[in-house]
Design a protein around this motif. Structure first.
Motif, PDB file in Angstrom:
ATOM      1  N   MET A 138     159.148  26.268  24.986  1.00 38.57           N
ATOM      2  CA  MET A 138     158.775  25.382  25.678  1.00 38.57           C
ATOM      3  C   MET A 138     157.121  25.018  25.552  1.00 38.57           C
ATOM      4  SD  MET A 138     158.954  23.799  29.650  1.00 38.57           S
ATOM      5  CE  MET A 138     158.106  25.433  30.312  1.00 38.57           C
ATOM      6  N   ILE A 139     156.648  23.804  25.170  1.00 35.47           N
ATOM      7  CA  ILE A 139     155.362  23.362  24.947  1.00 35.47           C
ATOM      8  C   ILE A 139     155.094  22.491  26.385  1.00 35.47           C
ATOM      9  CG2 ILE A 139     153.791  21.946  23.711  1.00 35.47           C
ATOM     10  CD1 ILE A 139     154.701  24.254  21.983  1.00 35.47           C
ATOM     11  N   LYS A 140     153.935  23.077  26.975  1.00 34.96           N
ATOM     12  CA  LYS A 140     153.295  21.975  28.079  1.00 34.96           C
ATOM     13  C   LYS A 140     152.065  21.385  27.163  1.00 34.96           C
ATOM     14  CE  LYS A 140     154.561  24.963  31.615  1.00 34.96           C
ATOM     15  NZ  LYS A 140     154.415  25.646  32.839  1.00 34.96           N
ATOM     16  N   HIS A 141     152.083  20.153  27.684  1.00 39.92           N
ATOM     17  CA  HIS A 141     150.950  19.039  27.136  1.00 39.92           C
ATOM     18  C   HIS A 141     150.195  18.586  28.070  1.00 39.92           C
ATOM     19  CE1 HIS A 141     149.468  15.855  24.395  1.00 39.92           C
ATOM     20  NE2 HIS A 141     149.853  15.009  25.331  1.00 39.92           N
ATOM     21  N   ILE A 142     149.076  18.702  28.521  1.00 41.93           N
ATOM     22  CA  ILE A 142     148.029  18.355  29.587  1.00 41.93           C
ATOM     23  C   ILE A 142     147.057  17.535  28.860  1.00 41.93           C
ATOM     24  CG2 ILE A 142     146.804  19.125  31.603  1.00 41.93           C
ATOM     25  CD1 ILE A 142     148.621  21.791  31.756  1.00 41.93           C
ATOM     26  N   VAL A 143     146.752  16.335  29.386  1.00 47.42           N
ATOM     27  CA  VAL A 143     145.725  15.649  29.104  1.00 47.42           C
ATOM     28  C   VAL A 143     145.014  14.941  30.223  1.00 47.42           C
ATOM     29  CG1 VAL A 143     145.174  13.621  27.619  1.00 47.42           C
ATOM     30  CG2 VAL A 143     147.058  14.847  27.180  1.00 47.42           C
ATOM     31  N   MET A 144     143.683  15.017  30.168  1.00 45.64           N
ATOM     32  CA  MET A 144     142.941  14.533  31.344  1.00 45.64           C
ATOM     33  C   MET A 144     142.034  13.425  30.625  1.00 45.64           C
ATOM     34  SD  MET A 144     141.781  17.856  33.501  1.00 45.64           S
ATOM     35  CE  MET A 144     140.942  18.528  32.291  1.00 45.64           C
ATOM     36  N   TRP A 145     141.862  12.062  31.274  1.00 47.74           N
ATOM     37  CA  TRP A 145     140.922  11.251  30.901  1.00 47.74           C
ATOM     38  C   TRP A 145     139.879  11.011  32.134  1.00 47.74           C
ATOM     39  CZ3 TRP A 145     146.269  10.744  30.244  1.00 47.74           C
ATOM     40  CH2 TRP A 145     146.633  10.748  29.052  1.00 47.74           C
ATOM     41  N   LYS A 146     138.614  10.889  31.741  1.00 48.66           N
ATOM     42  CA  LYS A 146     137.561  10.059  32.641  1.00 48.66           C
ATOM     43  C   LYS A 146     137.262   8.849  32.205  1.00 48.66           C
ATOM     44  CE  LYS A 146     134.050  12.567  33.678  1.00 48.66           C
ATOM     45  NZ  LYS A 146     133.851  12.674  35.103  1.00 48.66           N
ATOM     46  N   LEU A 147     137.337   7.804  32.890  1.00 47.93           N
ATOM     47  CA  LEU A 147     137.222   6.361  32.671  1.00 47.93           C
ATOM     48  C   LEU A 147     135.882   5.799  32.806  1.00 47.93           C
ATOM     49  CD1 LEU A 147     140.641   4.892  33.948  1.00 47.93           C
ATOM     50  CD2 LEU A 147     140.218   6.308  31.885  1.00 47.93           C
ATOM     51  N   LYS A 148     135.830   4.851  31.990  1.00 48.62           N
ATOM     52  CA  LYS A 148     134.359   4.161  32.121  1.00 48.62           C
ATOM     53  C   LYS A 148     134.236   3.542  33.141  1.00 48.62           C
ATOM     54  CE  LYS A 148     134.526   3.217  26.992  1.00 48.62           C
ATOM     55  NZ  LYS A 148     134.615   2.281  26.146  1.00 48.62           N
ATOM     56  N   ASP A 149     133.141   3.045  33.915  1.00 50.93           N
ATOM     57  CA  ASP A 149     132.869   2.483  35.163  1.00 50.93           C
ATOM     58  C   ASP A 149     133.583   0.954  34.839  1.00 50.93           C
ATOM     59  OD1 ASP A 149     131.741   4.716  36.558  1.00 50.93           O
ATOM     60  OD2 ASP A 149     129.663   3.832  35.896  1.00 50.93           O
ATOM     61  N   GLU A 150     133.576   0.360  33.812  1.00 49.55           N
ATOM     62  CA  GLU A 150     133.936  -1.037  33.478  1.00 49.55           C
ATOM     63  C   GLU A 150     134.508  -0.842  32.031  1.00 49.55           C
ATOM     64  OE1 GLU A 150     131.687  -4.494  34.755  1.00 49.55           O
ATOM     65  OE2 GLU A 150     131.050  -3.468  36.759  1.00 49.55           O
ATOM     66  N   ALA A 151     135.644  -1.476  32.054  1.00 50.09           N
ATOM     67  CA  ALA A 151     136.122  -1.902  30.601  1.00 50.09           C
ATOM     68  C   ALA A 151     137.266  -2.924  30.626  1.00 50.09           C
ATOM     69  CB  ALA A 151     136.665  -0.606  29.915  1.00 50.09           C
ATOM     70  N   GLU A 152     137.262  -3.698  29.933  1.00 53.66           N
ATOM     71  CA  GLU A 152     138.609  -4.441  29.600  1.00 53.66           C
ATOM     72  C   GLU A 152     138.273  -5.838  30.757  1.00 53.66           C
ATOM     73  OE1 GLU A 152     141.160  -4.357  26.980  1.00 53.66           O
ATOM     74  OE2 GLU A 152     139.233  -3.371  26.236  1.00 53.66           O
ATOM     75  N   GLY A 153     137.184  -5.853  31.299  1.00 53.10           N
ATOM     76  CA  GLY A 153     136.903  -6.814  32.323  1.00 53.10           C
ATOM     77  C   GLY A 153     137.456  -6.181  33.533  1.00 53.10           C
ATOM     78  N   LYS A 154     137.729  -5.109  33.812  1.00 52.98           N
ATOM     79  CA  LYS A 154     138.226  -4.465  35.247  1.00 52.98           C
ATOM     80  C   LYS A 154     137.226  -3.086  35.486  1.00 52.98           C
ATOM     81  CE  LYS A 154     142.935  -6.081  34.918  1.00 52.98           C
ATOM     82  NZ  LYS A 154     144.167  -5.780  34.181  1.00 52.98           N
ATOM     83  N   ASP A 155     137.329  -2.705  36.659  1.00 58.01           N
ATOM     84  CA  ASP A 155     136.508  -1.570  37.224  1.00 58.01           C
ATOM     85  C   ASP A 155     137.460  -0.252  36.790  1.00 58.01           C
ATOM     86  OD1 ASP A 155     138.591  -1.321  39.246  1.00 58.01           O
ATOM     87  OD2 ASP A 155     137.102  -2.243  40.818  1.00 58.01           O
ATOM     88  N   ARG A 156     136.980   0.757  37.177  1.00 55.01           N
ATOM     89  CA  ARG A 156     137.491   2.197  36.823  1.00 55.01           C
ATOM     90  C   ARG A 156     138.908   2.180  37.543  1.00 55.01           C
ATOM     91  NH1 ARG A 156     134.364   7.773  37.196  1.00 55.01           N
ATOM     92  NH2 ARG A 156     133.228   6.571  35.815  1.00 55.01           N
ATOM     93  N   LEU A 157     139.068   2.082  38.828  1.00 55.17           N
ATOM     94  CA  LEU A 157     140.267   2.007  39.602  1.00 55.17           C
ATOM     95  C   LEU A 157     141.092   1.270  38.989  1.00 55.17           C
ATOM     96  CD1 LEU A 157     141.853   3.381  41.674  1.00 55.17           C
ATOM     97  CD2 LEU A 157     140.990   1.892  43.393  1.00 55.17           C
ATOM     98  N   ALA A 158     140.959  -0.079  38.890  1.00 55.36           N
ATOM     99  CA  ALA A 158     142.047  -0.964  38.188  1.00 55.36           C
ATOM    100  C   ALA A 158     142.374  -0.311  36.824  1.00 55.36           C
ATOM    101  CB  ALA A 158     141.585  -2.372  38.072  1.00 55.36           C
ATOM    102  N   ASN A 159     141.574   0.078  36.103  1.00 56.22           N
ATOM    103  CA  ASN A 159     141.962   0.689  34.635  1.00 56.22           C
ATOM    104  C   ASN A 159     142.676   1.858  34.918  1.00 56.22           C
ATOM    105  OD1 ASN A 159     141.038  -1.398  32.968  1.00 56.22           O
ATOM    106  ND2 ASN A 159     138.946  -0.682  33.024  1.00 56.22           N
ATOM    107  N   ALA A 160     142.643   2.659  35.924  1.00 51.17           N
ATOM    108  CA  ALA A 160     143.218   3.778  35.973  1.00 51.17           C
ATOM    109  C   ALA A 160     144.763   3.534  36.354  1.00 51.17           C
ATOM    110  CB  ALA A 160     142.487   4.730  37.109  1.00 51.17           C
ATOM    111  N   ARG A 161     144.771   2.492  37.350  1.00 50.94           N
ATOM    112  CA  ARG A 161     146.157   2.064  37.690  1.00 50.94           C
ATOM    113  C   ARG A 161     146.976   1.549  36.562  1.00 50.94           C
ATOM    114  NH1 ARG A 161     144.098  -0.369  43.454  1.00 50.94           N
ATOM    115  NH2 ARG A 161     144.143   1.420  44.685  1.00 50.94           N
ATOM    116  N   GLU A 162     146.476   0.859  35.822  1.00 48.64           N
ATOM    117  CA  GLU A 162     147.081   0.143  34.531  1.00 48.64           C
ATOM    118  C   GLU A 162     147.129   1.279  33.554  1.00 48.64           C
ATOM    119  OE1 GLU A 162     148.616  -2.651  31.984  1.00 48.64           O
ATOM    120  OE2 GLU A 162     148.326  -2.793  34.099  1.00 48.64           O
ATOM    121  N   MET A 163     146.596   1.947  33.448  1.00 44.36           N
ATOM    122  CA  MET A 163     146.725   3.294  32.320  1.00 44.36           C
ATOM    123  C   MET A 163     148.061   4.039  32.876  1.00 44.36           C
ATOM    124  SD  MET A 163     143.909   6.039  31.289  1.00 44.36           S
ATOM    125  CE  MET A 163     144.479   7.376  30.469  1.00 44.36           C
ATOM    126  N   LYS A 164     147.943   4.239  34.404  1.00 45.74           N
ATOM    127  CA  LYS A 164     149.156   5.086  34.886  1.00 45.74           C
ATOM    128  C   LYS A 164     150.496   4.110  34.523  1.00 45.74           C
ATOM    129  CE  LYS A 164     151.257   7.060  39.004  1.00 45.74           C
ATOM    130  NZ  LYS A 164     152.353   7.599  38.390  1.00 45.74           N
TER     131      LYS A 164
END
Length: 100
Positions: free
Chosen positions: A1-27
């Motif tokens: 079995m292969i485990k694949h773990i990825v972590m991202w730190k997001l920009k404060d603002e990008a694509e016209g949205k703040d970090r939290l909005a982009n995190a929710r959209e990314m999820k």
């Protein structure tokens, strides 16, 4: 079995949205990748939670039957469609794949 773990730190603002909005959209976009290939055994996307320690904003934890399944996930059109958005909103990325 292969485990694949990825972590991202997001920009404060990008694509016209703040970090939290982009995190929710990314999820939301990453959640659509759950179960897209045979051999995907687990797939969980979570966001940093207030009151708990976190140095990254979004984490993906996934398990694959074997490397072939992980490779199939990497090139699947649903996964590939998420990549440009992630590239636009991320500041940093850490990844580790390991076999158990």
């Amino acid at each position: 079995m292969i485990k694949h773990i990825v972590m991202w730190k997001l920009k404060d603002e990008a694509e016209g949205k703040d970090r939290l909005a982009n995190a929710r959209e990314m999820k939301r976009r990453l959640d659509a990748c759950a179960g897209i290939v045979p051999g995907m055994l687990a797939f969980e996307v979570t966001l940093a939670q207030p009151g708990l320690e976190a140095t990254y904003d979004v984490v993906l934890y996934s398990e694959f039957e074997d490397k072939a399944a992980l490779d199939a996930y990497a090139v699947h059109p649903t996964h590939k469609a998420v990549v440009p958005f992630i590239g636009a909103v991320r500041e940093a990325r850490q990844c580790m794949d390991y076999e158990v």
